[in-house]
Design an enzyme around this catalytic site. Structure first.
Site, PDB file in Angstrom:
ATOM      1  N   ARG A  12      -9.973   4.170  10.120  1.00  0.00           N
ATOM      2  CA  ARG A  12      -9.430   5.302   9.369  1.00  0.00           C
ATOM      3  C   ARG A  12     -10.271   6.530   9.702  1.00  0.00           C
ATOM      4  NH1 ARG A  12      -9.529   4.007   3.180  1.00  0.00           N
ATOM      5  NH2 ARG A  12      -7.667   2.760   3.619  1.00  0.00           N
ATOM      6  N   ARG A  22     -14.917   9.516  -0.062  1.00  0.00           N
ATOM      7  CA  ARG A  22     -13.908   9.294   0.983  1.00  0.00           C
ATOM      8  C   ARG A  22     -13.380  10.609   1.527  1.00  0.00           C
ATOM      9  NH1 ARG A  22     -11.492   4.281   0.662  1.00  0.00           N
ATOM     10  NH2 ARG A  22     -12.902   2.704  -0.178  1.00  0.00           N
ATOM     11  N   LYS A  50     -15.819   3.131  -4.499  1.00  0.00           N
ATOM     12  CA  LYS A  50     -15.258   4.249  -3.728  1.00  0.00           C
ATOM     13  C   LYS A  50     -15.201   5.504  -4.595  1.00  0.00           C
ATOM     14  CE  LYS A  50     -11.285   2.280  -2.853  1.00  0.00           C
ATOM     15  NZ  LYS A  50      -9.861   1.882  -2.699  1.00  0.00           N
ATOM     16  N   LYS A 102     -13.323   9.497  -4.721  1.00  0.00           N
ATOM     17  CA  LYS A 102     -12.280  10.304  -4.094  1.00  0.00           C
ATOM     18  C   LYS A 102     -12.209  11.700  -4.678  1.00  0.00           C
ATOM     19  CE  LYS A 102      -9.489   6.309  -2.956  1.00  0.00           C
ATOM     20  NZ  LYS A 102      -8.197   5.622  -3.175  1.00  0.00           N
ATOM     21  N   CYS A 160       3.105   1.848   0.373  1.00  0.00           N
ATOM     22  CA  CYS A 160       1.807   1.574   0.986  1.00  0.00           C
ATOM     23  C   CYS A 160       1.997   0.609   2.161  1.00  0.00           C
ATOM     24  CB  CYS A 160       0.873   0.954  -0.039  1.00  0.00           C
ATOM     25  SG  CYS A 160       1.391  -0.715  -0.469  1.00  0.00           S
ATOM     26  N   CYS A 198      -2.533  -5.797   5.077  1.00  0.00           N
ATOM     27  CA  CYS A 198      -3.365  -5.629   3.889  1.00  0.00           C
ATOM     28  C   CYS A 198      -3.677  -6.973   3.244  1.00  0.00           C
ATOM     29  CB  CYS A 198      -2.693  -4.726   2.874  1.00  0.00           C
ATOM     30  SG  CYS A 198      -3.715  -4.578   1.416  1.00  0.00           S
ATOM     31  N   CYS A 222       0.763  -4.181  -4.377  1.00  0.00           N
ATOM     32  CA  CYS A 222      -0.106  -4.780  -5.392  1.00  0.00           C
ATOM     33  C   CYS A 222      -0.494  -3.693  -6.370  1.00  0.00           C
ATOM     34  CB  CYS A 222      -1.332  -5.422  -4.744  1.00  0.00           C
ATOM     35  SG  CYS A 222      -2.688  -4.282  -4.474  1.00  0.00           S
ATOM     36  N   CYS A 269      -1.984   2.157  -3.973  1.00  0.00           N
ATOM     37  CA  CYS A 269      -2.317   2.997  -2.821  1.00  0.00           C
ATOM     38  C   CYS A 269      -1.285   4.080  -2.526  1.00  0.00           C
ATOM     39  CB  CYS A 269      -2.544   2.141  -1.593  1.00  0.00           C
ATOM     40  SG  CYS A 269      -3.960   1.056  -1.783  1.00  0.00           S
TER      41      CYS A 269
HETATM   42  C1  SRM Z   1      -3.620   3.355   3.869  1.00  0.00           C
HETATM   43  C2  SRM Z   1      -3.542   3.467   2.344  1.00  0.00           C
HETATM   44  C3  SRM Z   1      -2.110   3.331   1.810  1.00  0.00           C
HETATM   45  C4  SRM Z   1      -1.086   4.061   2.659  1.00  0.00           C
HETATM   46  O1  SRM Z   1      -0.082   3.443   2.984  1.00  0.00           O
HETATM   47  O2  SRM Z   1      -1.314   5.243   2.981  1.00  0.00           O
HETATM   48  C5  SRM Z   1      -4.399   2.448   1.624  1.00  0.00           C
HETATM   49  C6  SRM Z   1      -4.546   1.187   2.096  1.00  0.00           C
HETATM   50  C7  SRM Z   1      -5.404   0.261   1.554  1.00  0.00           C
HETATM   51  N1  SRM Z   1      -6.080   0.436   0.440  1.00  0.00           N
HETATM   52 FE1  SRM Z   1      -5.876   1.929  -0.879  1.00  0.00          FE
HETATM   53  N2  SRM Z   1      -4.967   2.924   0.498  1.00  0.00           N
HETATM   54  C8  SRM Z   1      -4.684   4.237   0.424  1.00  0.00           C
HETATM   55  C9  SRM Z   1      -4.786   5.060  -0.671  1.00  0.00           C
HETATM   56  C10 SRM Z   1      -5.126   4.609  -1.942  1.00  0.00           C
HETATM   57  C11 SRM Z   1      -4.858   5.299  -3.169  1.00  0.00           C
HETATM   58  C12 SRM Z   1      -4.127   6.622  -3.303  1.00  0.00           C
HETATM   59  C13 SRM Z   1      -5.078   7.775  -3.337  1.00  0.00           C
HETATM   60  O3  SRM Z   1      -6.306   7.582  -3.235  1.00  0.00           O
HETATM   61  O4  SRM Z   1      -4.562   8.917  -3.483  1.00  0.00           O
HETATM   62  C14 SRM Z   1      -5.294   4.483  -4.179  1.00  0.00           C
HETATM   63  C15 SRM Z   1      -5.126   4.729  -5.680  1.00  0.00           C
HETATM   64  C16 SRM Z   1      -6.035   5.765  -6.229  1.00  0.00           C
HETATM   65  C17 SRM Z   1      -7.320   5.118  -6.655  1.00  0.00           C
HETATM   66  O5  SRM Z   1      -8.211   4.987  -5.828  1.00  0.00           O
HETATM   67  O6  SRM Z   1      -7.389   4.709  -7.837  1.00  0.00           O
HETATM   68  C18 SRM Z   1      -5.870   3.325  -3.546  1.00  0.00           C
HETATM   69  C19 SRM Z   1      -6.401   2.315  -4.222  1.00  0.00           C
HETATM   70  C20 SRM Z   1      -6.982   1.169  -3.578  1.00  0.00           C
HETATM   71  C21 SRM Z   1      -7.721   0.141  -4.250  1.00  0.00           C
HETATM   72  C22 SRM Z   1      -8.046   0.090  -5.731  1.00  0.00           C
HETATM   73  C23 SRM Z   1      -9.281   0.848  -6.011  1.00  0.00           C
HETATM   74  C24 SRM Z   1      -9.756   0.561  -7.416  1.00  0.00           C
HETATM   75  O7  SRM Z   1     -10.201   1.484  -8.066  1.00  0.00           O
HETATM   76  O8  SRM Z   1      -9.701  -0.621  -7.806  1.00  0.00           O
HETATM   77  C25 SRM Z   1      -8.083  -0.798  -3.255  1.00  0.00           C
HETATM   78  C26 SRM Z   1      -8.838  -2.101  -3.451  1.00  0.00           C
HETATM   79  C27 SRM Z   1     -10.304  -1.871  -3.606  1.00  0.00           C
HETATM   80  O9  SRM Z   1     -10.820  -0.771  -3.327  1.00  0.00           O
HETATM   81  O10 SRM Z   1     -10.955  -2.850  -3.981  1.00  0.00           O
HETATM   82  C28 SRM Z   1      -7.564  -0.286  -2.024  1.00  0.00           C
HETATM   83  C29 SRM Z   1      -7.647  -0.883  -0.736  1.00  0.00           C
HETATM   84  C30 SRM Z   1      -6.929  -0.625   0.338  1.00  0.00           C
HETATM   85  C31 SRM Z   1      -6.989  -1.454   1.621  1.00  0.00           C
HETATM   86  C32 SRM Z   1      -8.123  -0.913   2.441  1.00  0.00           C
HETATM   87  C33 SRM Z   1      -7.083  -2.968   1.405  1.00  0.00           C
HETATM   88  C34 SRM Z   1      -8.496  -3.517   1.476  1.00  0.00           C
HETATM   89  O11 SRM Z   1      -9.334  -3.103   0.618  1.00  0.00           O
HETATM   90  O12 SRM Z   1      -8.735  -4.334   2.370  1.00  0.00           O
HETATM   91  C35 SRM Z   1      -5.633  -1.090   2.190  1.00  0.00           C
HETATM   92  C36 SRM Z   1      -5.535  -1.169   3.706  1.00  0.00           C
HETATM   93  C37 SRM Z   1      -4.139  -1.581   4.102  1.00  0.00           C
HETATM   94  C38 SRM Z   1      -3.924  -1.414   5.550  1.00  0.00           C
HETATM   95  O13 SRM Z   1      -3.703  -2.449   6.236  1.00  0.00           O
HETATM   96  O14 SRM Z   1      -3.968  -0.288   6.040  1.00  0.00           O
HETATM   97  N3  SRM Z   1      -6.900   0.880  -2.239  1.00  0.00           N
HETATM   98  N4  SRM Z   1      -5.738   3.424  -2.177  1.00  0.00           N
HETATM   99  C39 SRM Z   1      -4.146   4.748   1.767  1.00  0.00           C
HETATM  100  C40 SRM Z   1      -5.287   5.257   2.601  1.00  0.00           C
HETATM  101  C41 SRM Z   1      -5.888   6.473   2.026  1.00  0.00           C
HETATM  102  C42 SRM Z   1      -6.984   7.027   2.887  1.00  0.00           C
HETATM  103  O15 SRM Z   1      -6.642   7.588   3.936  1.00  0.00           O
HETATM  104  O16 SRM Z   1      -8.144   6.860   2.525  1.00  0.00           O
HETATM  105  S1  SF4 Z   2      -1.476  -1.089  -2.770  1.00  0.00           S
HETATM  106 FE1  SF4 Z   2      -2.263  -3.079  -2.543  1.00  0.00          FE
HETATM  107  S2  SF4 Z   2      -0.913  -3.876  -0.996  1.00  0.00           S
HETATM  108 FE2  SF4 Z   2      -0.684  -1.742  -0.898  1.00  0.00          FE
HETATM  109  S3  SF4 Z   2      -2.080  -1.173   0.641  1.00  0.00           S
HETATM  110 FE3  SF4 Z   2      -3.078  -0.904  -1.310  1.00  0.00          FE
HETATM  111  S4  SF4 Z   2      -4.158  -2.744  -1.522  1.00  0.00           S
HETATM  112 FE4  SF4 Z   2      -2.709  -3.135   0.019  1.00  0.00          FE
END
Ligand code: SRM
Ligand code: SF4
Ligand code: FAD
Ligand code: FMN
Lengths: 551, 567
Positions: free
Chosen positions: A74, A143, A207, A209, A430, A436, A475, A479
């Site tokens: 990323r 991030r 993390k 943000k 997402c 994922c 899930c 995201c």
């Molecule tokens: C690529 C992306 C979704 C998309 O389709 O665009 C994404 C993809 C993933 N997110 Fe996310 N998140 C993405 C934005 C978000 C957002 C939205 C935002 O930030 O505006 C959220 C919700 C906001 C928040 O953080 O509360 C988000 C909340 C999470 C979480 C839950 C965090 C938490 O507080 O528990 C995880 C899991 C974790 O961190 O344990 C996670 C984890 C992941 C992972 C890295 C799975 C992992 O931990 O192994 C996913 C990778 C999937 C893949 O194969 O690419 N992602 N993730 C977004 C990348 C953003 C970036 O460029 O950095």
């Molecule tokens: S929402 Fe859940 S399934 Fe979708 S990319 Fe984030 S971690 Fe993966």
């Protein structure tokens, strides 16, 4: 907090020798595509995730073959900006080392999937050639910093946009590990050089943000971030920022202690220096008070609620040494991308292309990737990514508009963008399966077909013009920010989704869970009579989200 | 009791015999009827041997010939004959002209070829330009009647030595897989003739005793428990891991499984059809009777016929056919037969289907009651048509629960050393098979020696055979080191020998510390390149001259510490 109930990741961070871990050794291991478990945590701080093709697990196990481990990388793109040269580089790197698909994320940057272990170094080196890096785009650290994408939004956009970069720089880790491991730079002689007053050797509990929004458009979903800055602008002058803290969406099924939370505005700050200081100290408070034993409760939002907004504000003012002014007035009216051709006050042109779920590739419908490469080659346009996973070809001089338009026309991008329905244009999903590891259900692979079916429902009720914001995540991590959608789908199991409704179109209200674990048939059935009710019962100009919220 | 003038003839003949000839004939006749020679024991002891020195050479692939040669040598010593025992690859060729009494025990490999170790010798005696008038010799040929060219290598050696001027002390003895008795009696005879005078020119060139099929091979009937393709989608390869259950299995790690493939039913029917033959007509083959169609399906080699068979066919149909390899079906099409009788003659000239061997990939300790194979489907193209090998195709297609007939081909050479010895295993591709057996065995028996595996194939993602098992063995510490080479994952090709080079220092340390080296898989080019690399490593790390390095390797061979199972 006593050392022994710290979460395992805390030990890994501390013992990682400034984020080096044993990555170098892991890369040498010939018999597996994976890296050692601890390194899987460490490598996130370098902007990568170890993944595996979940579609292939069972069959390969039968064949006595290990999982197909690959890595997702990323990029760190504050405000989501690339020069044409950088786009060309990215295009080729994706072709050579990854699946070829360039994925625009919901946080304004791009990801490449499917890098095998031995591809990582060449990839990072190639990005480095193009002055790009992936430092700290993952991991327990600040991030990629977001900023409202569309320059036409304000004459001071550029000035505000600059903050994304400044904040990103300010909050970078000091370790040289990234340069040492991936770019073969000399090992630093004196460890003092990488002493890190902000992150120390423990980094953040979780993390972190940050997003900057330029009203009236909340395209960045500023309240979904740990820290949100809302630009306060009067007669085209940037007065400062409202500071919001404690946003975060993720929940965990069956864990009532987890919840989505929108950021709380705690004050206004009027200078750059003060703004940066305030943001910095919010991190130090989270560093010192965040929960380091339960990662599910470690985000800033829980720290804020645990200690109270009032306490937090006072503690922050102590640390920054000045008082926050009361939040300034402003208004969000929308949360959208401005598709098609737009021009700003200086007559510069922008084309926003619709990119379904941010996946840039060439398919039978549209040769997006080829088109963008052509445009990049002309050097006429910069590339900006939006938080809705779309792309803005930007900063195009009037005399170049035609040339760019012609290319977009030729490769079907114009048609692709214009023919997309209102809800499709406003939808997000997402990544989810197959990469994922946390996915419980499909998202980006499934959403397009569901949208088609929802479209025909809307047609049936003659609501096709309604720009309802629909978002799906595989899930409860959210995201694609499904919790702040007018209709949100949150995966619970393969083919099953919780349906949330009632979010607004500005991202200032969370939606509520409406029905649990629905399969497609039931999803459509539910929507069918919700739409019917909406059609009948809505007040004049009332949005679906607001109508649903009143139910 | 002798009918007619037989007694007369016999007395005439005996009258003409010298004493030695008599003793020999006595043994010979006894042997013919399988009784111990009346005078065997006394003769051996009473008569003080006239010959005091003999050389016993052997050419072996899987150790049978060696076993016999060793046995002969010790017997000879007991009777007071000094026997020098040499493996043919160690034999100094320029000693040959000085040689007086030479006994050769040699097996046949490949398609009628000598064992690799005998190649030098075999080629040498096939050039003329030197004479061996002094030489008195005897050849014991090991073979297997289920191969078309039974004991070919032995035959060649026997006739060449004579061409070069040597005299037989005893006629050539050809032995089938149950060689013990035949070999025993033959050698007893040889000893006796030696204990007599000068030479005992053998009347008959060959002992034409029909090979007794008494013992023969132990044929097992097994049932297929599982059959999976180890290669993932998108691979160029198809390597099947086949698990077979069978009663009373007797094998050791390093042995191979032998199986005689059947010809496809459709092909057979097609043949009979073209030949307009009566498929139910029965024929004798070896000692049994079969219907034509069974014979063609189960016993006779009908595809890609060797030239010699094609030529026989030509004379049967009395047509000109260029010297080439071709399928029977094409022969029948292009050079049709003119009558059912001709077809029967054709059946008569066909050779048996040769058995195929597969290194056993299981361990009796780790997989009791089972035998596992690693079978690569053999693909080849003929005028742009992709074809597959008969047996590997058949095995790849064999579904679970089918029953299979097979035998165990012992390999006395390719065996695990004492449990405390370290081993280096080099086995790319299907060469991994016996090493899976080795490692599983050492794991199950808790052998303390260290184990180092070199594996290679085309692509890491799709072709890493037994990857998860190997990973487990590394985790549990059974495998001390593993190095893998995937040739097509990068610009430049990387093979096992390149990995060996990368670890040259450690590898040499292991050798110096007494490690055993095993190579299995493709004879060419793999085993050749690996050997060169090994010599290179010994040279560099041991700071030796090329010659010294070669000697070092020969030393390893002699100590049984450098072993190959290549094909
Ligand atoms: C690529 C992306 C979704 C998309 O389709 O665009 C994404 C993809 C993933 N997110 Fe996310 N998140 C993405 C934005 C978000 C957002 C939205 C935002 O930030 O505006 C959220 C919700 C906001 C928040 O953080 O509360 C988000 C909340 C999470 C979480 C839950 C965090 C938490 O507080 O528990 C995880 C899991 C974790 O961190 O344990 C996670 C984890 C992941 C992972 C890295 C799975 C992992 O931990 O192994 C996913 C990778 C999937 C893949 O194969 O690419 N992602 N993730 C977004 C990348 C953003 C970036 O460029 O950095
Ligand atoms: S929402 Fe859940 S399934 Fe979708 S990319 Fe984030 S971690 Fe993966
Ligand atoms: C000691 C030993 C151990 C072995 N261990 C293994 C093992 O563990 N795993 C394994 O996979 N193999 C092993 N082999 C090889 C195996 O025995 C067979 O040789 C292999 O499977 C090919 O046999 P086949 O019947 O499938 O092919 P065949 O039908 O015998 O064909 C073999 C070759 O003959 C040629 N050919 C055949 N038919 C035609 C035609 N119609 N026209 C033109 N050319 C033709 C082709 O070049 C073809 O590649 C081992 C061999 C030996 C000697
Ligand atoms: C690959 C292979 C090919 C063989 N080809 C022949 C052959 O063509 N003719 C024959 O008579 N025996 C053939 N045999 C049988 C061997 O000669 C027989 O097993 C003999 O006992 C081996 O003796 P050794 O262990 O000394 O090599 C072959 C055996 C193998 C393994």
């Amino acid at each position: 907090m006593s050392e022994n109930n710290l979460s395992p990741i805390e030990r890994v961070k501390k013992q990682s020798d400034a984020l080096r871990g044993t990555i170098v050794e892991s890369l040498k291991d010939e018999i597996t595509g994976a890296i050692r478990e601890d390194d899987q945590a460490v490598i996130k701080f370098h902007g990568m995730y170890q993944q595996d093709d979940r579609d292939r697990r069972e069959e390969r196990a039968e064949k006595k073959l290990d999982r197909v481990y690959t890595f997702m990388i990323r990029l760190r793109l504050p405000g989501g900006f690339l020069t044409p040269e950088q786009w060309i580089a990215t295009h080729h790197i994706a072709g050579e080392n990854s699946t070829g698909v360039i994925k625009i994320t919901t946080r304004q940057t791009v990801q490449l999937h499917g890098l095998i272990k031995s591809d990582i170094k060449p990839t990072i080196q190639a990005f480095s050639e193009a002055n790009l890096d992936s430092i700290a785009t993952c991991g327990d650290i600040n991030r990629n910093v977001l900023c409202s994408s569309h320059p036409k939004q304000s004459p001071v956009h550029e000035q505000v946009f600059a903050y994304a970069d400044k904040i990103s720089e300010l909050l970078m880790p000091k370790t040289k590990a990234y340069y040492e491991i991936w770019l073969d730079e000399e090992k630093i002689a004196d460890k003092k050089e990488e002493e890190d007053p902000l992150y120390e050797n423990r980094y953040l509990p979780r993390k972190f943000k940050i997003a900057i929004a330029i009203p009236p458009n909340n395209d960045v979903d500023v309240f979904a971030n740990d820290v949100g800055l809302i630009a306060i602008i009067k007669n085209n002058k940037l007065l400062g920022f409202n500071l919001a803290i404690g946003g975060g969406l993720s929940t965990t099924h069956g864990n009532p202690e987890t919840y989505a939370r929108l950021g709380t505005e705690i004050g206004f700050i009027d200078s750059e220096e003060k703004t940066l200081k305030a943001v910095y100290e919010v991190l130090t408070i989270q560093r010192d008070y965040g929960n380091r034993s339960d990662r599910k409760l470690a985000r800033l939002k829980y720290t804020v609620d645990k200690l109270g907004v009032k306490w937090f504000k006072e503690e922050l003012e102590k640390r920054i040494g000045f008082a926050l002014q009361p939040p300034a007035k402003y208004e969000f009216t929308e949360r959208r991308d401005y598709y098609g051709w737009q021009t700003n006050d200086k007559g510069i042109w922008y084309y926003t292309a619709f990119i379904e779920n941010g996946r840039i590739l060439d398919d039978e419908k549209c040769a997006l990737k080829a088109a963008l490469l052509e445009v990049a080659k002309t050097g006429y346009a910069n590339f900006r990514f939006t938080c809705n996973q779309n792309l803005i070809l930007s900063d195009i001089k009037p005399e170049h508009k035609e040339a760019v338009h012609a290319i977009l026309e030729q490769f079907g991008v114009i048609k692709h963008t214009e023919s997309a329905s209102a809800i499709r244009k406003n939808a997000m999903a997402c990544v989810a399966l197959n990469t994922c590891p946390l996915a419980l259900a499909e998202a980006q692979r499934y959403m397009p077909s569901l949208i088609t079916k929802i479209d025909s429902l809307l047609e049936k009720h003659d609501l096709s013009e309604e720009e309802i914001i629909i978002r799906m995540t595989g899930c409860p991590n959210g995201c694609a920010r499904s919790y702040v959608a007018e209709i949100g789908f949150v995966g619970t199991a393969l083919g099953k989704y919780n349906m949330h409704i009632g979010g607004d179109n500005k991202g200032t209200r969370l939606n509520k869970i409406y029905k649990e674990s629905l399969d497609e048939e039931h999803i459509l059935a539910e929507l069918d009579h919700l739409f019917e009710a909406y059609k009948k019962g809505r007040k004049k100009g009332q949005r679906f989200g607001d109508f649903a919220n009143a139910l | 009791m002798l009918q007619g003038n037989k007694l007369e003839l016999l007395q005439k003949l005996i009258g003409s015999f010298t004493k030695e000839e008599l003793i020999w004939a006595n043994g010979y006749i006894a042997a013919t009827i399988g009784l111990p020679a009346a005078s065997e024991v006394p003769a051996a002891q009473s008569v003080k041997p006239a010959v005091s020195k003999i050389t016993v050479v052997y050419g072996t692939e899987t150790g049978n010939s060696k076993k016999l040669a060793v046995d002969f040598a010790s017997k000879a010593k007991k009777t007071g004959v000094q026997a020098k025992l040499v493996s043919l690859d160690q034999y100094r060729l320029n000693d040959l002209p000085k040689e007086e009494y030479l006994l050769a025990v040699i097996s046949t490999q490949g398609e009628g070829e000598p064992p690799a170790a005998a190649k030098k010798f075999y080629d040498h005696i096939h050039q003329n330009g030197f004479k061996l008038d002094k030489l008195k010799y005897g050849v014991l040929a090991l073979g297997d009647t289920s191969y078309p060219l039974f004991c070919k290598a032995g035959e060649d050696v026997d006739s060449q030595l004579q061409k070069l001027g040597g005299n037989r002390i005893a006629p050539l003895q050809k032995c089938d897989v149950d060689f013990e008795e035949e070999a025993e009696t033959w050698f007893t005879r040889v000893l006796e003739s030696l204990s007599g005078a000068e030479t005992a020119p053998a009347e008959h060139a060959v002992v034409n005793v029909p090979p007794k099929k008494t013992g023969g091979k132990k044929v097992y009937e097994g049932t297929v428990l599982g059959n999976i393709n180890l290669n993932d989608r998108g691979s160029n390869k198809q390597t099947h891991h086949i698990e077979i259950a069978a009663e009373g299995l007797e094998y050791e790690p390093g042995d191979a499984l032998g199986i005689v493939p059947e010809n496809p039913q459709e092909l057979v029917e097609c043949l009979l059809d073209i030949a307009k033959a009566d498929s139910t007509k029965t024929f004798q083959h070896k000692n049994d009777f079969f219907t034509i169609s069974d014979l063609l399906k189960k016993k006779l080699h009908i595809s890609f016929l060797p030239e010699r068979v094609v030529q026989k066919y030509a004379s049967v149909v009395q047509q000109e056919i260029p010297a080439t390899r071709i399928d029977l079906i094409d022969l029948l099409r292009i050079y049709p037969i003119s009558s059912p009788e001709q077809f029967e003659q054709v059946i008569g000239i066909l050779e048996p289907i040769a058995p195929r061997l597969y290194s056993i990939a299981s361990s009796p300790e780790a997989h009791p009651g089972e035998i596992h194979l690693t079978v690569a489907r053999d693909f080849f193209t003929i005028n742009n048509e992709r074809k597959t090998g008969l047996c590997s195709h058949h095995l790849s297609e064999t579904p679970v629960d089918t029953s299979l007939h097979f035998y165990i081909h012992k390999n006395h050479q390719f065996k695990l050393p004492a449990p405390d010895k370290d081993i280096i295993m080099i086995g790319p591709g299907t060469g991994i098979a016996p090493f899976r057996s080795f490692i599983a065995e050492r794991d199950a028996t808790g052998a303390t020696g260290e184990n180092w595996l070199f594996f290679g194939d085309q692509h890491f993602e799709t072709d890493f055979l037994y990857q998860t098992e190997i990973q487990n063995w590394v985790e549990t510490g059974v495998l001390t080191r593993v190095n893998v080479a995937f040739s097509r994952d990068q610009q430049e090709k990387i093979y096992v020998q390149h990995r060996m080079l990368e670890h040259a220092k450690t590898l040499y340390e292991w050798l110096e510390a007494g490690a055993y080296v095993y190579v299995c898989g493709a004879k060419d080019p793999m085993s050749v390149d690996v050997e060169h690399t090994l010599i290179g490593i010994i040279r560099a790390e041991g700071r030796m001259s090329p010659e010294a390095a070669q000697e070092y390797l020969d030393g390893l061979k002699e100590q049984g510490r450098y072993l190959k199972d290549v094909y």
